[in-house]
Motif scaffolding. Structure first.
Motif, PDB file in Angstrom:
ATOM      1  N   PHE B 288      56.652  33.256  80.153  1.00 54.44           N
ATOM      2  CA  PHE B 288      55.514  34.131  79.856  1.00 54.44           C
ATOM      3  C   PHE B 288      54.415  33.332  79.162  1.00 54.44           C
ATOM      4  N   ALA B 289      54.826  32.505  78.189  1.00 51.72           N
ATOM      5  CA  ALA B 289      53.843  31.717  77.451  1.00 51.72           C
ATOM      6  C   ALA B 289      53.128  30.730  78.378  1.00 51.72           C
ATOM      7  N   TRP B 290      53.903  30.147  79.280  1.00 49.73           N
ATOM      8  CA  TRP B 290      53.311  29.208  80.226  1.00 49.73           C
ATOM      9  C   TRP B 290      52.270  29.900  81.097  1.00 49.73           C
ATOM     10  N   ALA B 291      52.650  31.068  81.604  1.00 51.33           N
ATOM     11  CA  ALA B 291      51.744  31.810  82.466  1.00 51.33           C
ATOM     12  C   ALA B 291      50.517  32.251  81.678  1.00 51.33           C
ATOM     13  N   TRP B 292      50.713  32.595  80.408  1.00 48.85           N
ATOM     14  CA  TRP B 292      49.634  33.068  79.530  1.00 48.85           C
ATOM     15  C   TRP B 292      48.564  31.988  79.428  1.00 48.85           C
ATOM     16  N   THR B 293      48.987  30.722  79.311  1.00 47.37           N
ATOM     17  CA  THR B 293      48.010  29.648  79.149  1.00 47.37           C
ATOM     18  C   THR B 293      47.483  29.155  80.491  1.00 47.37           C
ATOM     19  N   ARG B 294      48.334  29.102  81.509  1.00 48.05           N
ATOM     20  CA  ARG B 294      47.912  28.524  82.781  1.00 48.05           C
ATOM     21  C   ARG B 294      47.235  29.535  83.688  1.00 48.05           C
ATOM     22  N   TRP B 295      47.776  30.740  83.745  1.00 48.76           N
ATOM     23  CA  TRP B 295      47.176  31.773  84.585  1.00 48.76           C
ATOM     24  C   TRP B 295      46.266  32.624  83.731  1.00 48.76           C
ATOM     25  N   SER B 296      45.852  33.690  84.294  1.00 45.42           N
ATOM     26  CA  SER B 296      45.091  34.625  83.490  1.00 45.42           C
ATOM     27  C   SER B 296      46.060  35.534  82.753  1.00 45.42           C
ATOM     28  N   ARG B 297      45.585  36.144  81.693  1.00 45.54           N
ATOM     29  CA  ARG B 297      46.466  36.996  80.902  1.00 45.54           C
ATOM     30  C   ARG B 297      46.992  38.184  81.698  1.00 45.54           C
ATOM     31  N   TRP B 301      50.963  39.174  82.309  1.00 42.09           N
ATOM     32  CA  TRP B 301      51.564  40.493  82.029  1.00 42.09           C
ATOM     33  C   TRP B 301      52.236  41.049  83.273  1.00 42.09           C
ATOM     34  N   ILE B 302      51.552  40.948  84.391  1.00 41.99           N
ATOM     35  CA  ILE B 302      52.077  41.588  85.610  1.00 41.99           C
ATOM     36  C   ILE B 302      53.319  40.864  86.097  1.00 41.99           C
ATOM     37  N   ALA B 303      53.242  39.518  86.101  1.00 37.02           N
ATOM     38  CA  ALA B 303      54.353  38.778  86.702  1.00 37.02           C
ATOM     39  C   ALA B 303      55.555  38.703  85.783  1.00 37.02           C
ATOM     40  N   LEU B 304      55.350  38.492  84.487  1.00 39.11           N
ATOM     41  CA  LEU B 304      56.497  38.182  83.631  1.00 39.11           C
ATOM     42  C   LEU B 304      56.763  39.215  82.546  1.00 39.11           C
ATOM     43  N   GLY B 305      55.821  40.115  82.344  1.00 42.87           N
ATOM     44  CA  GLY B 305      56.077  41.164  81.354  1.00 42.87           C
ATOM     45  C   GLY B 305      57.376  41.919  81.615  1.00 42.87           C
ATOM     46  N   PRO B 306      57.579  42.412  82.845  1.00 43.52           N
ATOM     47  CA  PRO B 306      58.846  43.134  83.132  1.00 43.52           C
ATOM     48  C   PRO B 306      60.075  42.264  82.894  1.00 43.52           C
ATOM     49  N   GLY B 307      59.932  40.960  83.213  1.00 41.09           N
ATOM     50  CA  GLY B 307      61.085  40.061  83.004  1.00 41.09           C
ATOM     51  C   GLY B 307      61.441  39.972  81.539  1.00 41.09           C
ATOM     52  N   VAL B 308      60.406  39.826  80.694  1.00 38.46           N
ATOM     53  CA  VAL B 308      60.667  39.753  79.247  1.00 38.46           C
ATOM     54  C   VAL B 308      61.311  41.039  78.777  1.00 38.46           C
ATOM     55  N   LEU B 309      60.768  42.146  79.228  1.00 40.58           N
ATOM     56  CA  LEU B 309      61.304  43.446  78.810  1.00 40.58           C
ATOM     57  C   LEU B 309      62.762  43.587  79.240  1.00 40.58           C
ATOM     58  N   ALA B 310      63.043  43.196  80.483  1.00 47.59           N
ATOM     59  CA  ALA B 310      64.400  43.367  81.005  1.00 47.59           C
ATOM     60  C   ALA B 310      65.380  42.502  80.229  1.00 47.59           C
ATOM     61  N   THR B 311      64.999  41.244  79.973  1.00 49.84           N
ATOM     62  CA  THR B 311      65.939  40.385  79.248  1.00 49.84           C
ATOM     63  C   THR B 311      66.104  40.855  77.815  1.00 49.84           C
TER      64      THR B 311
END
Lengths: 958, 327
Positions: B288-297, B301-311
């Motif tokens: 998530f942190a990687w995507a936060w800095t490399r992609w747009s915010r 959120w869309i790509a990895l937010g659910p993953g963080v929540l699920a884990t």
């Protein structure tokens, strides 16, 4: 001055020396008495004889008799037999055995030449009509443990058994007795040219063919065929060895349906001991006795050629490859005279059948009696007594059905005291006294014995053994290292002899026993691990023995052997032997023994390995099984889960096991028992080379009778205590230290009238008929001393009667030990009610507090039940109907959780605080600036308001 | 001219050390910011934990229940529902309804370890199945995981407990509620069946004190509780109910010595699973942190937010097995 005292000392020493000789002589002679008495008094000793002949028939049909033997057999007991009892069989006149092997019970014994085969067979051996409900005795109803003893196969067309002159034409075919159809599995295993199947017909009607390899599914075997290693009983089929003088003897263990349901012998199913003196096949190779129309053929139906018949005649006429008495070597024995032809008509027709009469067992009670049995808990010392009394009680109308629940004596005492059971058998007094009024009526005088199964240097079973308390203590405390790994690593027992056979003390007391340093079983005394007064008595004896106590306290024996430090200063007596040695074998041993490495436990505990039940100890003693659990068998399963196993049966000739058992059980199973030391006049610090100066007493009637003199009344506890201290004085020299009176503990208040009557009846029986010795049901089995005046137990017998009266009255009295004896006719006549006691016993009120009532009344009926989440279920009251005595109420054992109480709150508060503090720290400047701004603004506003007010005031003025 | 000649100010070469350190207070500032972030992070984690325990775990159990209900319904219809040991842990054994405590058609599962109690009330190993002759014990959460047994301590004598197993439907009548120190009910009559429900009591006061039964309980209505009452469940509470005629008992499993209902128990399996779940969570956070800095915010959120929540949910679910089973 010194001369007279020196001569006196010498005179005293001489006298003691002479006296010890007399006593030792007594100790040696006396053990012979009970066996002699047993053979005289044993019911149904039988002697039978038969003339066994072997004849050859030649090509022309001429008979010639080659062997004629007048065989005579004596059987020690044939009536009132009980399961696993050993009966003694002796014979003479038989053909001497050749190719002898060590263990006559082994399946391999069948290959000896001319053995005297003993079998237990179901059925009635008669040529006439068989009684209704019984079977006819045939070879097919005789028990053998393995299928090889009843299946023969040969790669030849002409094995000797096909040419039995006395067999029917049908039985001389190439393949006889095979299952039809033959299971597929059998023909794939082997397809012999000749085969003889002898199926086993079980009591239930099943037929077990056995066959070449039952393990892979080629026909089945009865379930009892499991080897002793798998937990089953070993074989009782005996291939008895006849000496060169034609004599032989064997102990034959009889099976009832309890041990062997397939054989199924019982009081109602007739069985016999069948002795087949093997004289060899009577040969008729040329078939002159066969009908002319049906000559012998091969398996495929081709008639045998003359050459084949000549070869058959030669093999059949063989008379043995071994000399009489010659041990088996690599040479094969001659088929025609092997033991495995016991079933052939030539041998079978010479059989001696001795019908066996089994005693009714307690299982009959389920059938004859509908009433719920009266439960009595407690002492294992009474097992044999209650096994004898129980069938008598339930089949006698005036008596009642009871069961003896074998249980720790201490627990039984507690349960009687708390009112949960109605009666107990126990020996020791209750440690803290009884709170209810109870009587402790002497029911029997039994004892413990140290049983052994030891072979001497000649590989014959040893019959005598002398042990002192110190040797027993050495075994119990696991002070012998047993194995090199313990000798080299254990912190406190490394210097000790490896096992008892290497102990100089044991060698001194028991000269002539083989010495071995790889006999782990000789470092252990098998005991059972449950609590019992049997162990309490054993440890009381050890505790009272000066030598043993000193040794336990850390003083080395004269040879320097020291107690295992884990047991030093052990408090005795105990009713449960503690396992204290915690030493775990070092890593290098674990690398050698994968099973041990899987669960490394204290090693000496594996050597001692107390067994969970008494029956296992008895079985191990009877069949010489070592319980030392250090064996690792790599039997193909997952190596990481291999368990340690017990060493199991020892081979005949090299047996050495010792165990603690009740005396009565030792007598029932024909176990040899050790003589135990009482007095020693030898100076404690000096080494000794023989038993001089030490008195050993055998567990026989004389030893028990002498021991009763040391039973002293204990008025405070209303029981008799055995004076263990007196054993080491001249008074107790002749007393057997293992004596253990068992009392029936019965409350005299609060019992239901019905139960009280039953228990009073039992006490009347115990004080009367029950004390007449004998093997029949209802009598006093061997191993108990009758409570009679002749044995110096008049006071005990009288007290049993006094107690019976008190139990009948249920008036809460605890009669004094010397209370006046009531009239037996009155007390034990249950047709008329018993008058209340005219003279109240002096001690009646002293120990008779009110029955224990529950402290907290429970809602609803107050009966004990265990709280389901709280713990183990307690014993429910056995009697139907509400018990009179209220039991203690069990309170709920609740649990509480710290987390449950404060967890969520503290989480919430912590979260709030963390958020607050975090926010404050994060935006400190902002908040400060904001606050400062707000403050200055507020100050400004206040100033403005003040100015406005002043202004207004000024405006008002003009 | 003179102005031109007038020399300018001369450059002075300073030889002493120059203070090039950052302005004071920056270090303290960074520490303060870091600490505040840690504290707020902690607060977020705690809020998540509370949210999980009181809301999300309830959803989790409801989800498990719906699957179990379907399975038990099928097994009851086919007649394959268990009637005696051995029963696989966690498989459904009975359906329980307690109208007086707001319990409707809950599926009882086999076993009473926290793992099983996450799915629903657990039948304690070593006791007979409900309805069979003898004592059957069923444990359940009272606070977390939807608190299926949250209100059973308000049951009164005579209340009804309905249980359905493969052997039929049984209507138990409640004998009463007991806590630590109360007498255990009398022995069962021959053939009778008892059902004992166990949970952590709420609002009955701390252990050891005299138990005061609120008036509301006596009158038979569930006690009205304050919000704070709703957060405590400290002492085990037993509810006994009896049935005059039970069905014969099947084989009974041996009791589970490790099923500790009210103590925090850390078994190695749970710890190992927890370690794995936490690794997953850390992995998701790193991604998530990687995507936060490399992609747009928004993309992060869309790509990895659910993953963080699920884990996070997974780790919470496994971690909650370390808590007492009845709370």
């Amino acid at each position: 001055m010194s001369a007279p005292s020196g001569s006196r000392r010498r005179w005293v020493a001489h006298t003691l020396f002479a006296a010890s000789f007399v006593l030792v002589g007594l100790a040696v002679v006396v053990p012979g008495q009970p066996t002699a008495g047993a053979s005289e008094g044993a019911p149904g000793a039988v002697t039978k004889s038969v003339t066994a002949t072997r004849t050859f028939v030649d090509q022309n049909g001429n008979e010639s008799e080659v062997t004629r033997k007048n065989v005579r057999m004596e059987v020690s007991q044939t009536a009132d037999l009980r399961g696993r009892q050993e009966i003694h069989v002796a014979w003479d006149g038989a053909v001497p055995t050749g190719g002898v092997i060590g263990d006559p019970n082994a399946s391999d014994g069948r290959n000896q030449e001319y053995p005297f085969v003993l079998l237990q067979c179901r059925g009635v051996d008669t040529s006439g009509k068989v009684p209704k409900g019984q079977a006819r005795l045939t070879p097919e109803s005789c028990w053998t443990q393995t299928s090889t003893e009843r299946y023969l196969a040969s790669g030849s067309h002409t094995p000797s058994w096909r040419f039995d002159a006395y067999a029917d034409a049908d039985d001389r075919r190439a393949v006889v007795g095979a299952p039809d159809p033959l299971p597929q599995a059998c023909s794939t295993v082997s397809d012999p040219l000749s085969a003889r199947w002898l199926p086993f017909r079980a009591a239930g009607g099943e037929v077990y063919y056995g066959g070449p390899d039952p393990t892979i599914g080629c026909s089945g075997l009865p379930p009892e065929s499991d080897s002793a290693e798998a937990g089953g009983l070993p074989s009782n089929t005996t291939y008895g060895i006849t000496g060169a003088d034609g004599r032989g003897e064997a102990d034959f263990a009889v099976w009832t349906s309890a041990e062997n349901a397939s054989l199924g012998c019982s009081a109602s199913v007739s069985c016999s001991l069948v002795a087949v003196p093997v004289v060899g096949l009577s040969c008729d190779a040329y078939g002159t006795r066969l009908p002319a129309a049906a000559p012998q053929t091969t398996k495929d139906g081709v008639p045998l050629t003359d050459a084949q018949k000549a070869a058959a005649d030669a093999t059949c006429r063989r008379t043995g490859a071994y000399l009489p008495g010659e041990p088996r070597s690599s040479q094969t024995t001659d088929q025609a005279v092997r033991g495995n032809l016991w079933w052939s008509e030539s041998n079978w027709r010479n059989r001696i059948t001795v019908p066996l009469d089994f005693a009714l067992t307690g299982s009959v009670c389920d059938v004859v009696s509908a009433e719920p049995p009266q439960k009595i808990m407690g002492s294992v010392v009474l097992n044999e007594l209650t096994a004898s009394w129980q069938p008598k009680f339930c089949t006698t109308d005036s008596l009642f059905t009871f069961t003896h629940v074998q249980q720790a004596d201490a627990l039984a005492r507690t349960l009687v005291d708390s009112g949960e059971i109605e009666a107990a058998f126990s020996s020791a007094p209750k440690a803290d006294g009884y709170r209810r009024p109870v009587v402790q009526a002497p029911a029997a005088v039994g004892g413990f014995a140290i049983a052994f199964n030891i072979d001497d240097a000649n590989r014959q079973r040893r019959t005598t053994l002398q042990l002192n308390a110190r040797l027993v203590a050495k075994l119990l405390t696991t002070s012998y290292p047993a194995m090199a790994v313990m000798r080299d690593n254990h912190p406190s027992i490394g210097a000790n002899p490896l096992n008892i056979t290497l102990d100089k003390e044991f060698q001194a007391l028991n000269p002539g026993l083989p010495v071995s340093d790889n006999l782990e079983a000789a470092a252990a005394l098998q005991i059972f691990s449950s609590s019992s007064d049997l162990i309490w008595a054993l440890t009381s004896w050890i505790d009272a023995d000066p030598e043993a106590r000193a040794w336990l306290n850390g003083y080395a024996d004269p040879w320097g052997m020291k107690v295992n430090a884990a047991y030093r200063d052990l408090d005795l007596p105990v009713d449960n032997w503690p396992l204290r040695d915690e030493f775990v074998a070092p890593q290098y041993y674990q690398n050698q023994n994968a099973c041990y490495a899987n669960s490394p436990t204290p090693f000496m505990q594996l050597i001692a390995n107390p067994l969970s039940n008494l029956g296992a100890v008895l079985l191990n003693m009877q069949f010489a099984s070592s319980s030392v659990a250090t064996v690792c068998r790599y039997d193909g399963y997952d190596q990481t889960t291999l368990p340690l196993r017990q060493q199991g049966r020892q081979s005949i000739g090299y047996r050495f096991v010792l165990g603690v058992v009740p005396l009565s059980a030792a007598r029932r199973y024909n176990l040899s028992t050790a003589s135990l030391q009482t007095v020693s006049t030898v100076s404690p610090g000096t080494t000794f080379g023989d038993a001089t100066g030490r008195t050993f007493v055998a567990p026989d009637a004389a030893g028990l009778k002498a021991a009763t003199a040391l039973l002293h009344p204990d008025e405070a506890r209303h029981t008799w205590t055995f004076d263990y201290e007196a054993l080491s004085t001249a008074d107790g020299a002749g007393a057997y230290p293992g004596v253990l009176p068992v009392y029936a503990v019965v409350p005299t208040e609060g019992l239901e009238p019905k139960a009280a009557t039953k228990l009073a009846k039992m006490l009347c029986y115990a004080g009367g008929e029950g004390q007449s010795p004998g093997a029949a049901n209802g009598q006093l089995p061997a191993g108990y001393l009758p409570i009679t005046e002749a044995n110096g137990l008049r006071q005990q017998r009288d007290y049993t009667l006094t107690a019976a009266a008190a139990v009948r009255r249920q008036a809460g009295e605890v009669p004094a030990l010397d209370a006046p004896v009531p009239d037996r006719g009155e007390v034990c006549d249950f047709r008329t009610p018993l008058a209340p006691s005219s003279t109240p016993s002096p001690s009646a009120s002293a120990t008779a507090p009110a029955p224990v009532t529950s402290g907290v009344p429970a809602p609803g009926p107050a009966v004990v039940v265990s709280a389901p989440p709280a713990g183990a279920p307690s014993v429910a009251p056995s009697a139907a109907g509400p018990p009179v005595v209220e039991a203690q109420t069990v309170l709920t054992a609740g649990q509480s959780s710290m987390f449950g109480a404060v967890g969520p709150y503290s989480l919430l508060v912590l979260a709030f605080l963390a958020a607050l503090v975090g926010a404050l720290m994060r935006w400190f400047d902002l908040i400060r600036a904001g606050l400062a701004g707000a403050a200055s603004e507020a100050r400004l506003m206040v100033q403005q308001r003040q100015q406005r007010r002043e202004h207004a005031q000024r405006g008002d003025e003009p | 001219m003179s102005a031109l000649l007038d020399p300018g100010p001369t450059t002075v070469l300073r030889v002493e050390a120059v203070d090039s350190s950052p302005p004071p207070g920056v270090d303290r500032e960074r520490l303060r910011i870091g600490a505040s972030q840690v504290l707020m992070g902690l607060s977020l984690v705690l809020v998540w934990a509370l949210l999980y325990l009181f809301v999300l775990s309830g959803l989790e159990q409801a989800h498990a229940q719906s699957a179990l209900y379907g399975r038990l319904r099928t097994e009851l219809a086919e007649g394959t529902a268990p009637t005696g040991a051995p029963i696989a842990l966690g498989s459904p054994v009975a359906l329980i309804s307690i109208p007086g405590a707001g319990v409707k058609d809950l599926v009882v599962v086999e076993g009473s370890r926290p793992t099983q109690l996450q799915d629903g009330p657990g039948h304690m190993l070593g006791s007979v199945l409900p309805g069979q002759q003898g004592v059957s014990v069923v444990a359940g959460h009272s606070l977390s995981f939807g608190g299926p047994f949250s209100r059973i301590d308000g049951l009164t004598r005579g209340s009804l407990i309905k249980v359905t197993t493969a052997q039929g439907s049984f209507a138990f009548e409640v004998l009463g509620v007991r806590t630590k120190g109360d007498p255990v009910p009398a022995a069962l009559a021959a053939g009778a069946a008892r059902l004992t429900l166990v949970t952590a009591g709420r609002g009955l006061g701390p252990a050891g004190d005299d138990v005061e039964v609120p008036d509301a309980l006596k009158s038979g209505e569930p006690a009205a509780r304050s919000v704070l009452d709703n957060l405590a469940a400290s002492d085990s509470v037993f509810v006994d109910a009896e049935l005059a005629a039970g069905v014969p008992a099947g084989p009974v499993a041996t009791a589970d010595p490790d099923a500790k209902l009210m103590t925090v128990s850390a078994d190695t399996t749970t710890l190992a699973l927890l370690a794995l779940a936490l690794q997953l969570l850390v992995g998701a956070l790193v991604a998530f942190a990687w995507a936060w800095t490399r992609w747009s915010r928004p993309a992060a959120w869309i790509a990895l937010g659910p993953g963080v929540l699920a884990t996070l949910w997974l780790a919470s679910s496994i971690g909650s097995r370390l808590l007492p089973g009845l709370v």
